[in-house]
Design a protein around this motif. Sequence first.
Motif, PDB file in Angstrom:
ATOM      1  N   ILE A 197       0.869  -1.176   0.000  1.00  0.00           N
ATOM      2  CA  ILE A 197       0.000   0.000   0.000  1.00  0.00           C
ATOM      3  C   ILE A 197       0.905   1.225   0.000  1.00  0.00           C
ATOM      4  O   ILE A 197       1.683   1.432   0.933  1.00  0.00           O
ATOM      5  CB  ILE A 197      -0.934   0.002   1.208  1.00  0.00           C
ATOM      6  CG1 ILE A 197      -1.844  -1.233   1.169  1.00  0.00           C
ATOM      7  CG2 ILE A 197      -1.773   1.277   1.229  1.00  0.00           C
ATOM      8  CD1 ILE A 197      -2.742  -1.364   2.378  1.00  0.00           C
ATOM      9  N   VAL A 198       0.805   2.019  -1.063  1.00  0.00           N
ATOM     10  CA  VAL A 198       1.741   3.115  -1.292  1.00  0.00           C
ATOM     11  C   VAL A 198       1.047   4.452  -1.056  1.00  0.00           C
ATOM     12  O   VAL A 198      -0.002   4.734  -1.643  1.00  0.00           O
ATOM     13  CB  VAL A 198       2.298   3.070  -2.733  1.00  0.00           C
ATOM     14  CG1 VAL A 198       3.361   4.145  -2.933  1.00  0.00           C
ATOM     15  CG2 VAL A 198       2.876   1.687  -3.034  1.00  0.00           C
ATOM     16  N   THR A 199       1.649   5.269  -0.181  1.00  0.00           N
ATOM     17  CA  THR A 199       1.126   6.610   0.079  1.00  0.00           C
ATOM     18  C   THR A 199       2.257   7.619   0.022  1.00  0.00           C
ATOM     19  O   THR A 199       3.412   7.310   0.329  1.00  0.00           O
ATOM     20  CB  THR A 199       0.439   6.695   1.460  1.00  0.00           C
ATOM     21  OG1 THR A 199       1.360   6.257   2.474  1.00  0.00           O
ATOM     22  CG2 THR A 199      -0.800   5.836   1.502  1.00  0.00           C
ATOM     23  N   TYR A 200       1.885   8.823  -0.372  1.00  0.00           N
ATOM     24  CA  TYR A 200       2.823   9.952  -0.415  1.00  0.00           C
ATOM     25  C   TYR A 200       2.208  11.051   0.436  1.00  0.00           C
ATOM     26  O   TYR A 200       1.266  11.711   0.009  1.00  0.00           O
ATOM     27  CB  TYR A 200       3.018  10.417  -1.852  1.00  0.00           C
ATOM     28  CG  TYR A 200       3.990  11.562  -2.024  1.00  0.00           C
ATOM     29  CD1 TYR A 200       5.349  11.375  -1.809  1.00  0.00           C
ATOM     30  CD2 TYR A 200       3.543  12.821  -2.411  1.00  0.00           C
ATOM     31  CE1 TYR A 200       6.250  12.418  -1.968  1.00  0.00           C
ATOM     32  CE2 TYR A 200       4.437  13.871  -2.581  1.00  0.00           C
ATOM     33  CZ  TYR A 200       5.789  13.663  -2.354  1.00  0.00           C
ATOM     34  OH  TYR A 200       6.676  14.704  -2.516  1.00  0.00           O
ATOM     35  N   GLY A 201       2.714  11.203   1.670  1.00  0.00           N
ATOM     36  CA  GLY A 201       2.022  12.050   2.623  1.00  0.00           C
ATOM     37  C   GLY A 201       0.698  11.389   2.965  1.00  0.00           C
ATOM     38  O   GLY A 201       0.652  10.225   3.352  1.00  0.00           O
TER      39      GLY A 201
END
Length: 263
Positions: free
Chosen positions: A58-62
């Motif tokens: 699961i990829v998040t940026y901020g």
Amino acid sequence: MKKKLSAIGLLVGLLVLAACGKAEEADQGASTEVLPLNVELTVTEQAEIGETVTMEAIVTYGDEKVEDADKVVFEVWEEGKKEDSIMIDAVNEKNGSYTAETTFDHDGLFHIQSHVDAKQLHSMPVKKVTIGHGASAEETHEEGHGDDHGEGHEEGHGAHEHGHTDGFALHFVNPENPTTTAGTELMTHLQIDGKPLEQADVRYEISSEVLGDKHLWVDASETVAGEYTATHTFEKAGSYVVKIHVKNDDGLHEHEEYTVEVK
């Protein structure tokens, strides 16, 4: 009087323009802020031979879910056999989730590492999965006292590991089709405890049978947090060993070797 008013008007206009310029610079500075790239890796931790093992990143940026990552692959290898790792492309589920599945045909302890490229950043968390009865006590003893193999990226281009500092991870981006006709970019991502390893001293040591006893040293520069690059022009076609040396002021000293085929 009109001239005086005109001068005052001009001064006010200049002050307004200057204020707008500073506000615009502030907005640009805020928009270019580099946020952390977070990857939550989950895997099936225990499975039987032939049973499907699910992998999800699961990829998040901020606070933003990243639905358009440049690349997500899962690297899988058996304990002590990093040089035989395989790469499995992930499926983009369009909600920040990237998944894949695999199976294993024998008992053992395996490692699964996700390699995620997004927002010009790289993240590579790793988890373990036990298949069947796992590794035997004899195998664990041998692996703990023998030669292990480190963080390779491309299948068939593994690295030799001497025993890493806890939490240290290295990802060498094996160059695509390097030739003698142009400079080749050498790129390495470094992390410590899941975060970019910054301000390290990174050097590439290059050797080959075609060079005889000569060893070439190339200093790398940190282009973004935890990413170290250099450009090298290979003199002749052949098989080269690229040894990556990593040091920092906290006493960390790591090195790994990779094979690069030059045409």
